[in-house]
Design an enzyme around this catalytic site. Sequence first.
Site, PDB file in Angstrom:
ATOM      1  N   SER A 160       0.706  -1.322  -0.078  1.00 29.10           N
ATOM      2  CA  SER A 160       0.023   0.106  -0.147  1.00 29.10           C
ATOM      3  C   SER A 160       1.154   1.252   0.240  1.00 29.10           C
ATOM      4  O   SER A 160       1.375   1.325  -1.097  1.00 29.10           O
ATOM      5  CB  SER A 160      -1.168  -0.162   1.626  1.00 29.10           C
ATOM      6  OG  SER A 160      -2.317   1.424   0.899  1.00 29.10           O
ATOM      7  N   ASP A 250      -9.436  -5.476  -4.538  1.00 26.86           N
ATOM      8  CA  ASP A 250      -8.903  -4.158  -4.210  1.00 26.86           C
ATOM      9  C   ASP A 250      -8.905  -3.163  -5.017  1.00 26.86           C
ATOM     10  O   ASP A 250      -8.611  -3.386  -5.888  1.00 26.86           O
ATOM     11  CB  ASP A 250      -7.290  -4.183  -4.047  1.00 26.86           C
ATOM     12  CG  ASP A 250      -6.593  -3.252  -3.336  1.00 26.86           C
ATOM     13  OD1 ASP A 250      -7.472  -2.326  -2.291  1.00 26.86           O
ATOM     14  OD2 ASP A 250      -5.257  -3.321  -3.533  1.00 26.86           O
ATOM     15  N   HIS A 282      -7.745  -5.654  -0.256  1.00 25.33           N
ATOM     16  CA  HIS A 282      -5.958  -5.150  -0.037  1.00 25.33           C
ATOM     17  C   HIS A 282      -5.213  -5.491   0.985  1.00 25.33           C
ATOM     18  O   HIS A 282      -6.516  -5.566   2.862  1.00 25.33           O
ATOM     19  CB  HIS A 282      -6.766  -3.529  -0.008  1.00 25.33           C
ATOM     20  CG  HIS A 282      -5.495  -1.959  -0.240  1.00 25.33           C
ATOM     21  ND1 HIS A 282      -4.367  -2.638  -1.013  1.00 25.33           N
ATOM     22  CD2 HIS A 282      -5.625  -1.845   1.393  1.00 25.33           C
ATOM     23  CE1 HIS A 282      -4.244  -1.910  -0.562  1.00 25.33           C
ATOM     24  NE2 HIS A 282      -3.941  -0.840   0.312  1.00 25.33           N
TER      25      HIS A 282
END
Length: 308
Positions: A160, A250, A282
Amino acid sequence: MASTVADDVVFEYPPFIRVYKDGRQERLREDVFVAASVDPSTGVSSKDVVIQPETGLSARMYLPKRANPATKLPLVIYFHGGGFCIESAFCPTYHNYLNLLVSKANVVAVSVDYRRAPEHPLPVAYEDSWTALKWVFSHPDEEWLTKYADYNRVYMAGDSAGGNISHNMAVRAHIEPNNFKFKGIVLAHPYFIGSTPLASEGDMDLLGKLWLAVYPTTSGLDDPLVNPLKDPNFSKVACKRVLVCVAGLDVLVHRGKHYHENLGKCGWEGVLEFTETEAEPHVFHVSTPEVASAGKLMERVVAFLNAP
Protein backbone atom coordinates in the site's frame (compact mmCIF):
# COMPACT_ATOMS: atom_id res chain seq x y z
CA MET A 1 -21.80 21.83 25.06
CA ALA A 2 -22.87 22.74 21.54
CA SER A 3 -20.37 22.07 18.80
CA THR A 4 -18.85 24.96 16.87
CA VAL A 5 -18.39 25.38 13.15
CA ALA A 6 -14.72 24.52 13.68
CA ASP A 7 -15.81 21.08 14.88
CA ASP A 8 -17.60 20.32 11.62
CA VAL A 9 -16.09 17.34 9.86
CA VAL A 10 -15.28 17.95 6.19
CA PHE A 11 -13.67 14.58 5.48
CA GLU A 12 -13.55 11.26 7.27
CA TYR A 13 -12.08 8.00 6.02
CA PRO A 14 -12.09 5.26 8.66
CA PRO A 15 -9.80 3.82 9.86
CA PHE A 16 -7.39 6.47 8.60
CA ILE A 17 -8.10 10.11 9.27
CA ARG A 18 -10.69 12.78 10.10
CA VAL A 19 -10.37 16.37 8.89
CA TYR A 20 -12.24 19.28 10.51
CA LYS A 21 -13.37 22.54 8.95
CA ASP A 22 -10.71 24.52 10.80
CA GLY A 23 -7.98 22.32 9.32
CA ARG A 24 -7.40 20.08 12.32
CA GLN A 25 -6.79 16.41 11.60
CA GLU A 26 -6.85 13.36 13.78
CA ARG A 27 -5.83 9.75 13.30
CA LEU A 28 -8.77 7.38 13.68
CA ARG A 29 -6.87 4.28 14.79
CA GLU A 30 -4.82 4.34 17.97
CA ASP A 31 -1.33 2.94 17.89
CA VAL A 32 -0.71 -0.44 19.47
CA PHE A 33 2.89 -1.24 20.34
CA VAL A 34 4.30 -4.74 20.55
CA ALA A 35 7.80 -5.19 21.92
CA ALA A 36 10.69 -6.65 19.97
CA SER A 37 11.39 -10.23 21.00
CA VAL A 38 12.25 -13.74 19.93
CA ASP A 39 9.13 -14.93 18.16
CA PRO A 40 8.05 -18.28 19.64
CA SER A 41 6.46 -19.50 16.41
CA THR A 42 9.31 -18.80 14.01
CA GLY A 43 12.37 -18.30 16.21
CA VAL A 44 12.99 -14.96 14.49
CA SER A 45 14.73 -12.38 16.69
CA SER A 46 13.90 -8.69 16.54
CA LYS A 47 15.29 -5.52 18.05
CA ASP A 48 14.71 -1.79 17.72
CA VAL A 49 17.29 0.74 16.54
CA VAL A 50 17.29 4.54 16.46
CA ILE A 51 18.37 5.89 13.10
CA GLN A 52 18.07 9.63 13.70
CA PRO A 53 17.84 10.67 17.35
CA GLU A 54 16.85 14.29 16.62
CA THR A 55 13.67 13.24 14.81
CA GLY A 56 13.00 9.91 16.51
CA LEU A 57 13.27 8.03 13.22
CA SER A 58 13.74 4.38 14.08
CA ALA A 59 13.36 0.86 12.74
CA ARG A 60 12.79 -2.70 13.86
CA MET A 61 15.36 -5.23 12.71
CA TYR A 62 14.74 -8.94 12.20
CA LEU A 63 17.14 -11.88 12.11
CA PRO A 64 16.10 -15.44 11.18
CA LYS A 65 16.69 -18.32 13.56
CA ARG A 66 19.20 -20.09 11.34
CA ALA A 67 21.34 -17.04 10.55
CA ASN A 68 25.04 -17.88 10.28
CA PRO A 69 27.79 -15.30 9.67
CA ALA A 70 29.45 -17.77 7.31
CA THR A 71 26.56 -17.38 4.87
CA LYS A 72 25.38 -13.83 4.26
CA LEU A 73 21.64 -13.39 3.70
CA PRO A 74 19.50 -11.12 1.50
CA LEU A 75 18.55 -7.85 3.17
CA VAL A 76 14.98 -6.57 2.93
CA ILE A 77 14.21 -2.94 3.76
CA TYR A 78 10.48 -2.87 4.46
CA PHE A 79 8.07 0.08 4.43
CA HIS A 80 4.71 -0.58 6.10
CA GLY A 81 1.32 0.48 4.75
CA GLY A 82 -1.47 2.44 6.37
CA GLY A 83 -2.24 5.40 4.13
CA PHE A 84 0.79 7.32 5.47
CA CYS A 85 -1.12 7.93 8.70
CA ILE A 86 -1.81 4.67 10.59
CA GLU A 87 0.11 1.48 11.47
CA SER A 88 3.79 1.36 12.34
CA ALA A 89 6.83 -0.88 12.28
CA PHE A 90 6.01 -1.71 15.90
CA CYS A 91 2.34 -2.63 15.60
CA PRO A 92 1.21 -6.27 15.91
CA THR A 93 0.14 -6.55 12.27
CA TYR A 94 3.52 -5.68 10.79
CA HIS A 95 5.56 -7.27 13.56
CA ASN A 96 3.81 -10.58 12.90
CA TYR A 97 4.10 -10.24 9.13
CA LEU A 98 7.82 -9.46 9.25
CA ASN A 99 8.46 -12.40 11.56
CA LEU A 100 6.77 -14.66 9.02
CA LEU A 101 8.50 -13.12 5.99
CA VAL A 102 11.94 -13.31 7.58
CA SER A 103 11.39 -16.92 8.61
CA LYS A 104 10.04 -18.08 5.25
CA ALA A 105 12.54 -16.19 3.08
CA ASN A 106 15.53 -16.54 5.42
CA VAL A 107 16.45 -12.87 5.12
CA VAL A 108 17.59 -10.06 7.37
CA ALA A 109 15.02 -7.25 7.50
CA VAL A 110 14.89 -3.60 8.51
CA SER A 111 11.30 -2.39 8.97
CA VAL A 112 11.33 1.42 8.84
CA ASP A 113 9.15 3.37 11.25
CA TYR A 114 8.82 6.57 9.25
CA ARG A 115 6.91 9.49 10.77
CA ARG A 116 3.28 9.78 9.73
CA ALA A 117 0.53 12.28 9.08
CA PRO A 118 -1.25 14.14 10.51
CA GLU A 119 1.50 15.20 12.93
CA HIS A 120 4.09 14.87 10.18
CA PRO A 121 2.43 15.33 6.78
CA LEU A 122 4.10 14.20 3.58
CA PRO A 123 6.77 14.53 2.32
CA VAL A 124 8.18 13.68 5.79
CA ALA A 125 7.66 9.94 5.30
CA TYR A 126 9.63 10.05 2.06
CA GLU A 127 12.48 11.98 3.66
CA ASP A 128 12.55 9.59 6.61
CA SER A 129 12.64 6.62 4.26
CA TRP A 130 15.53 8.14 2.33
CA THR A 131 17.38 8.78 5.59
CA ALA A 132 16.81 5.18 6.61
CA LEU A 133 18.30 3.96 3.33
CA LYS A 134 21.37 6.13 3.84
CA TRP A 135 21.74 4.66 7.32
CA VAL A 136 21.52 1.09 6.05
CA PHE A 137 24.04 1.66 3.26
CA SER A 138 26.47 3.55 5.49
CA HIS A 139 27.26 0.15 7.03
CA PRO A 140 26.56 1.38 10.55
CA ASP A 141 28.14 -0.30 13.53
CA GLU A 142 25.19 -2.65 13.67
CA GLU A 143 26.08 -6.30 14.17
CA TRP A 144 23.09 -7.79 12.39
CA LEU A 145 23.97 -5.87 9.23
CA THR A 146 27.74 -6.27 9.27
CA LYS A 147 27.70 -9.96 10.18
CA TYR A 148 24.66 -11.29 8.34
CA ALA A 149 23.53 -8.99 5.49
CA ASP A 150 24.63 -9.49 1.88
CA TYR A 151 24.83 -6.00 0.38
CA ASN A 152 24.79 -7.49 -3.10
CA ARG A 153 21.25 -8.74 -2.43
CA VAL A 154 19.36 -5.77 -1.03
CA TYR A 155 15.64 -5.42 -1.68
CA MET A 156 13.02 -2.84 -0.84
CA ALA A 157 9.49 -4.03 -0.19
CA GLY A 158 6.24 -2.56 1.01
CA ASP A 159 2.48 -2.76 0.82
CA SER A 160 0.00 0.00 0.00
CA ALA A 161 1.65 3.27 1.10
CA GLY A 162 4.82 1.26 1.66
CA GLY A 163 4.70 0.06 -1.94
CA ASN A 164 4.40 3.68 -3.02
CA ILE A 165 7.44 4.55 -0.91
CA SER A 166 9.46 1.65 -2.34
CA HIS A 167 8.87 2.82 -5.91
CA ASN A 168 9.67 6.44 -5.13
CA MET A 169 12.86 5.52 -3.27
CA ALA A 170 13.96 3.41 -6.25
CA VAL A 171 13.44 6.34 -8.63
CA ARG A 172 15.15 8.78 -6.29
CA ALA A 173 18.09 6.39 -5.97
CA HIS A 174 18.69 6.76 -9.71
CA ILE A 175 18.55 10.56 -9.59
CA GLU A 176 20.37 11.59 -6.42
CA PRO A 177 24.02 10.73 -5.67
CA ASN A 178 24.22 7.75 -3.31
CA ASN A 179 25.95 4.42 -2.73
CA PHE A 180 22.75 2.37 -2.84
CA LYS A 181 22.58 -0.91 -4.70
CA PHE A 182 19.23 -2.67 -4.99
CA LYS A 183 18.69 -6.06 -6.53
CA GLY A 184 14.92 -5.60 -6.63
CA ILE A 185 11.73 -4.17 -5.17
CA VAL A 186 8.42 -5.73 -4.18
CA LEU A 187 5.30 -3.57 -4.56
CA ALA A 188 2.28 -5.18 -2.91
CA HIS A 189 -1.02 -3.44 -3.67
CA PRO A 190 0.76 -0.08 -4.10
CA TYR A 191 -1.09 3.14 -3.33
CA PHE A 192 -1.15 4.92 -6.70
CA ILE A 193 -3.96 7.12 -8.00
CA GLY A 194 -4.53 9.84 -10.60
CA SER A 195 -6.93 12.60 -11.59
CA THR A 196 -8.25 10.69 -14.61
CA PRO A 197 -10.00 7.39 -13.82
CA LEU A 198 -8.76 4.26 -15.52
CA ALA A 199 -11.10 2.00 -17.48
CA SER A 200 -13.02 -0.27 -15.08
CA GLU A 201 -11.63 1.62 -12.09
CA GLY A 202 -13.98 1.94 -9.13
CA ASP A 203 -14.68 4.99 -7.00
CA MET A 204 -11.32 6.46 -5.98
CA ASP A 205 -12.76 9.57 -4.33
CA LEU A 206 -11.84 8.59 -0.77
CA LEU A 207 -8.31 7.59 -1.70
CA GLY A 208 -7.88 10.87 -3.55
CA LYS A 209 -9.09 12.89 -0.57
CA LEU A 210 -6.85 10.86 1.72
CA TRP A 211 -3.83 11.80 -0.40
CA LEU A 212 -4.75 15.48 -0.23
CA ALA A 213 -5.20 15.21 3.55
CA VAL A 214 -1.85 13.54 4.27
CA TYR A 215 0.00 15.78 1.80
CA PRO A 216 -1.54 19.29 2.05
CA THR A 217 1.14 20.87 -0.16
CA THR A 218 0.91 18.30 -2.97
CA SER A 219 0.35 19.45 -6.54
CA GLY A 220 -2.70 17.16 -6.64
CA LEU A 221 -3.68 13.67 -7.73
CA ASP A 222 -1.22 13.78 -10.62
CA ASP A 223 1.68 14.47 -8.29
CA PRO A 224 4.38 12.06 -9.56
CA LEU A 225 4.73 10.72 -6.02
CA VAL A 226 1.24 9.20 -6.23
CA ASN A 227 0.76 8.99 -10.01
CA PRO A 228 4.14 7.64 -11.12
CA LEU A 229 3.28 7.67 -14.82
CA LYS A 230 3.30 11.47 -14.62
CA ASP A 231 6.93 11.34 -13.54
CA PRO A 232 9.43 12.00 -16.37
CA ASN A 233 11.79 9.74 -14.44
CA PHE A 234 9.31 6.84 -14.27
CA SER A 235 11.61 4.54 -16.23
CA LYS A 236 14.57 5.20 -13.95
CA VAL A 237 13.77 2.61 -11.31
CA ALA A 238 17.17 1.82 -9.79
CA CYS A 239 17.04 -1.96 -9.70
CA LYS A 240 17.00 -4.85 -12.13
CA ARG A 241 13.97 -6.75 -10.83
CA VAL A 242 10.47 -5.65 -9.83
CA LEU A 243 7.60 -7.76 -8.49
CA VAL A 244 4.14 -6.15 -8.62
CA CYS A 245 1.39 -7.84 -6.57
CA VAL A 246 -2.31 -6.97 -6.86
CA ALA A 247 -5.54 -8.32 -5.36
CA GLY A 248 -8.76 -8.77 -7.34
CA LEU A 249 -11.08 -7.17 -4.77
CA ASP A 250 -8.78 -4.23 -4.07
CA VAL A 251 -9.91 -0.84 -5.39
CA LEU A 252 -6.25 -0.24 -6.26
CA VAL A 253 -5.99 -3.34 -8.47
CA HIS A 254 -6.27 -1.39 -11.74
CA ARG A 255 -3.57 1.09 -10.71
CA GLY A 256 -1.25 -1.79 -9.88
CA LYS A 257 -1.89 -3.38 -13.28
CA HIS A 258 -1.46 -0.01 -14.99
CA TYR A 259 1.90 0.48 -13.26
CA HIS A 260 3.05 -2.99 -14.27
CA GLU A 261 1.96 -2.63 -17.90
CA ASN A 262 3.65 0.73 -18.35
CA LEU A 263 6.87 -0.10 -16.53
CA GLY A 264 7.23 -2.99 -18.95
CA LYS A 265 7.15 -0.74 -22.00
CA CYS A 266 8.69 2.55 -20.85
CA GLY A 267 12.31 1.69 -21.54
CA TRP A 268 13.20 0.42 -18.07
CA GLU A 269 15.67 -2.41 -18.57
CA GLY A 270 14.93 -5.06 -16.00
CA VAL A 271 12.99 -8.20 -15.19
CA LEU A 272 9.36 -7.44 -14.39
CA GLU A 273 7.16 -9.95 -12.55
CA PHE A 274 3.46 -9.78 -11.77
CA THR A 275 1.02 -11.74 -9.65
CA GLU A 276 -2.69 -11.27 -9.04
CA THR A 277 -4.61 -12.89 -6.22
CA GLU A 278 -8.26 -13.07 -7.19
CA ALA A 279 -11.14 -12.72 -4.72
CA GLU A 280 -9.01 -11.10 -2.03
CA PRO A 281 -9.06 -7.52 -0.67
CA HIS A 282 -6.40 -4.91 -0.09
CA VAL A 283 -3.33 -6.14 1.86
CA PHE A 284 -5.10 -9.37 2.81
CA HIS A 285 -1.72 -11.11 3.08
CA VAL A 286 -0.69 -8.79 5.90
CA SER A 287 -3.98 -8.70 7.80
CA THR A 288 -4.80 -12.41 7.38
CA PRO A 289 -1.50 -14.22 6.76
CA GLU A 290 -3.04 -17.53 7.80
CA VAL A 291 -5.31 -17.90 4.75
CA ALA A 292 -4.21 -20.17 1.91
CA SER A 293 -4.03 -17.35 -0.65
CA ALA A 294 -1.69 -15.41 1.61
CA GLY A 295 0.53 -18.45 1.83
CA LYS A 296 0.70 -18.68 -1.94
CA LEU A 297 1.60 -14.99 -2.23
CA MET A 298 4.27 -15.48 0.43
CA GLU A 299 5.74 -18.30 -1.66
CA ARG A 300 5.94 -15.98 -4.65
CA VAL A 301 7.65 -13.24 -2.64
CA VAL A 302 10.07 -15.72 -1.06
CA ALA A 303 11.04 -17.04 -4.49
CA PHE A 304 11.60 -13.47 -5.74
CA LEU A 305 13.84 -12.60 -2.78
CA ASN A 306 15.91 -15.75 -3.19
CA ALA A 307 16.30 -15.80 -6.96
CA PRO A 308 19.91 -16.16 -8.17
